[in-house]
Scaffold this motif. Sequence first.
Motif: not given
Length: 373
Positions: A177, A182-184
């Motif tokens: 967090d 960020t993740r994709r």
Amino acid sequence: MDTHDHKALREAVSALGKHHGRPFDPAQLWSEAAKLGYIGVNLPEEYGGGGGGVSELSLVLEELGAAGCPLLMMVVSPAICGTVISRFGTDTQKQQWLPGLADGTRLMAFGITEPDAGSNSHRITTTARKDGADWLLTGRKVFISGVDIADATLIVGRTEDARTGRLKPCLFVVPRDAPGFTRRPIDMELNAAEKQFELVLDDVRLPAEALVGDEDAGLLQLFAGLNPERIMTAAFAIGMGRYALAKAVEYARDRTVWNAPIGAHQAIAHPLAQAHIDLELARLMMQKAAALYDAGDDTGAGEAANMAKYAAGEACVKAVDQAVHTLGGNGLTREFGLASLITAARVARIAPVSREMILNYVSHQTLGLPKSY
């Protein structure tokens, strides 16, 4: 050869794996294996682990794979991350992470691969720079397994050496967090329970204690994690190959054409026998690599781990291919569960390092031949 304890562990894990079978629920199996002490078998006893080594952990993964239910995150969470933290982490990091990694209640992913670096870790562009007492981490990672279920990711970045100005590798624990992290999901043709992700780190601010171990020992720490990764990938491949081979042998015994089981024909029997031999040879090299690593011989383990991963990847692909060929059209049906392994088996040839890079390593490091790059 297995010791008495290893034989008992192999039988117990095999029984658990056969109870779950294929298809299986990875979360449920992970939980049960953790309660039995299998997930953290390689981690220190003082933190709730089994006090064993990669020898025991690879045995667990191999037997689960042979039963059709391998757990990919065993390669990452206890093997890579758990090993690095137990060997090089601060007391605080060990207390914070090892008990959860050992009992399976916490997971850690591992982020090294980048879009433009591939197998060349020297081209990693994810960088960390000091900002007061904190670190700011910026970069991208690809093909990172299990980030969605992990509590944190162990990220390989690079910092500037104050003496030389050159970039050197360092490892950071990045909570899932963390702002700017960020993740994709990557749309994979491979149908696996564990998903692959692209990660973006946009000036992720980390406290000083997020750095694992000594800032000047990053390369040593990195390879301390990569050798178990190669050994565990070999275990994953050997288990998968054994599962496919067992299905083919069972079919060859029972399938009767022209009044005889097809396994009575050498055209069927000999390729299966060869697949078995290749898997057993790969297992021996994997066991050698694990023994060297557990004995503290990082250099010897590096050579053996690369060879084991190469041999296991090749043996797995050939075993799966021959198993599907033995079953003919049935080998492509969902009923027999082999077709999905055609794609999965190739992963062991590609990840975490390609077979060509392993051949480069052996030709340079073992045979002393000049580098081609």
